[in-house]
Write an enzyme that holds these catalytic residues in place. Structure first.
Site, PDB file in Angstrom:
ATOM      1  N   ARG A  65       0.823  -1.217   0.000  1.00 33.96           N
ATOM      2  CA  ARG A  65       0.000   0.000   0.000  1.00 33.96           C
ATOM      3  C   ARG A  65       0.855   1.263   0.000  1.00 33.96           C
ATOM      4  O   ARG A  65       0.409   2.316  -0.464  1.00 33.96           O
ATOM      5  CB  ARG A  65      -1.002  -0.042   1.154  1.00 33.96           C
ATOM      6  N   GLU A 102       5.352 -11.513  15.060  1.00 33.21           N
ATOM      7  CA  GLU A 102       4.867 -12.120  16.305  1.00 33.21           C
ATOM      8  C   GLU A 102       5.375 -13.581  16.387  1.00 33.21           C
ATOM      9  O   GLU A 102       5.888 -14.014  17.398  1.00 33.21           O
ATOM     10  CB  GLU A 102       3.345 -12.058  16.303  1.00 33.21           C
TER      11      GLU A 102
HETATM   12  P1  AMP Z   1       4.190  -3.483  11.464  1.00 30.17           P
HETATM   13  O1  AMP Z   1       5.458  -4.021  10.868  1.00 30.17           O
HETATM   14  O2  AMP Z   1       3.678  -4.302  12.624  1.00 30.17           O
HETATM   15  O3  AMP Z   1       4.306  -2.008  11.817  1.00 30.17           O
HETATM   16  O4  AMP Z   1       3.065  -3.629  10.371  1.00 30.17           O
HETATM   17  C1  AMP Z   1       2.919  -2.679   9.379  1.00 30.17           C
HETATM   18  C2  AMP Z   1       2.474  -3.275   8.078  1.00 30.17           C
HETATM   19  O5  AMP Z   1       1.375  -4.152   8.257  1.00 30.17           O
HETATM   20  C3  AMP Z   1       2.000  -2.173   7.147  1.00 30.17           C
HETATM   21  O6  AMP Z   1       2.481  -2.435   5.836  1.00 30.17           O
HETATM   22  C4  AMP Z   1       0.494  -2.193   7.247  1.00 30.17           C
HETATM   23  O7  AMP Z   1      -0.080  -1.951   6.006  1.00 30.17           O
HETATM   24  C5  AMP Z   1       0.153  -3.590   7.765  1.00 30.17           C
HETATM   25  N1  AMP Z   1      -0.788  -3.580   8.908  1.00 30.17           N
HETATM   26  C6  AMP Z   1      -0.507  -3.905  10.193  1.00 30.17           C
HETATM   27  N2  AMP Z   1      -1.596  -3.815  10.977  1.00 30.17           N
HETATM   28  C7  AMP Z   1      -2.613  -3.400  10.170  1.00 30.17           C
HETATM   29  C8  AMP Z   1      -4.009  -3.081  10.396  1.00 30.17           C
HETATM   30  N3  AMP Z   1      -4.599  -3.181  11.596  1.00 30.17           N
HETATM   31  N4  AMP Z   1      -4.735  -2.667   9.321  1.00 30.17           N
HETATM   32  C9  AMP Z   1      -4.153  -2.549   8.093  1.00 30.17           C
HETATM   33  N5  AMP Z   1      -2.875  -2.841   7.836  1.00 30.17           N
HETATM   34  C10 AMP Z   1      -2.095  -3.254   8.847  1.00 30.17           C
END
Ligand code: AMP
Length: 181
Positions: A65, A102
């Protein structure tokens, strides 16, 4: 800061899907911003305004995205766009970075010549959302490893309760258009 009336239009355009992709996660669906011309336009105008005088050389977007917002912003600013992709998708020689999930690990990659011959290229990192920050931290590292300077990391939304933006902000400035979600 975004104008409150513009923020409301963008927030209202986000669709929340409970229990996707797994129970307990509330997925923030930004496809409903993209197909709302007013919300998408306000969002892009806001980030264009924020970054137009920062003398950026490239926008780097995170798979997938971050590609949409990042490529649109790069075009608006008249600069190049660089994709940071999940492992195995980029065809040329890459630099890669692993990060913890996780359960298990994941990996992102950048092309070794992503910033062409620009010395210490000034790069903005962009994605739709920061959660635990693992993906963005790895991506910011890749920018530095490939010779760029990560000037800021920009997200539409920040799930601040997961602590990712706080961790990332020790490495690079972090901006969230809609603030904490
Ligand atoms: P993180 O590495 O945990 O910060 O996850 C970020 C990535 O996961 C990004 O590319 C987001 O698009 C996706 N992501 C994580 N949680 C969500 C959520 N609740 N809704 C939409 N996309 C998410």
């Amino acid at each position: 800061m975004i104008k409150p009336e513009d923020k409301k239009i963008i927030v209202d355009a986000i669709r929340e899907i409970p229990d996707f992709p797994k129970p307990g996660i509330v997925f923030k669906d930004i496809s409903t911003i993209l197909n709302d011309a007013q919300a998408f336009g306000l969002l892009m105008d806001h980030i264009h305004d924020r970054y137009k005088d920062m003398k950026l050389d490239f926008i780097a977007g995170i798979d997938a995205r971050g590609f949409i917002f990042g490529a649109a912003l790069a075009r608006d600013l008249g600069i190049g766009f660089v994709p940071i992709r999940k492992k195995g998708k980029l065809p040329y020689t890459t630099i890669s970075e692993k990060y913890a999930l996780e359960y298990g690990v994941d990996e992102v990659e950048i092309h070794i010549d992503a910033f062409r011959d620009v010395k210490e290229a000034r790069v903005l990192l962009i994605d739709d959302l920061i959660a635990t920050g693992g993906t963005a931290y790895a991506a910011a590292n890749l920018i530095e490893k490939s010779g760029g300077k990560c000037i800021e990391a920009c997200f539409i939304m920040d799930l601040a309760f997961l602590g990712g933006s706080e961790k990332l902000s020790k490495f690079t400035p972090v901006y969230s258009v809609l603030g904490e979600a």
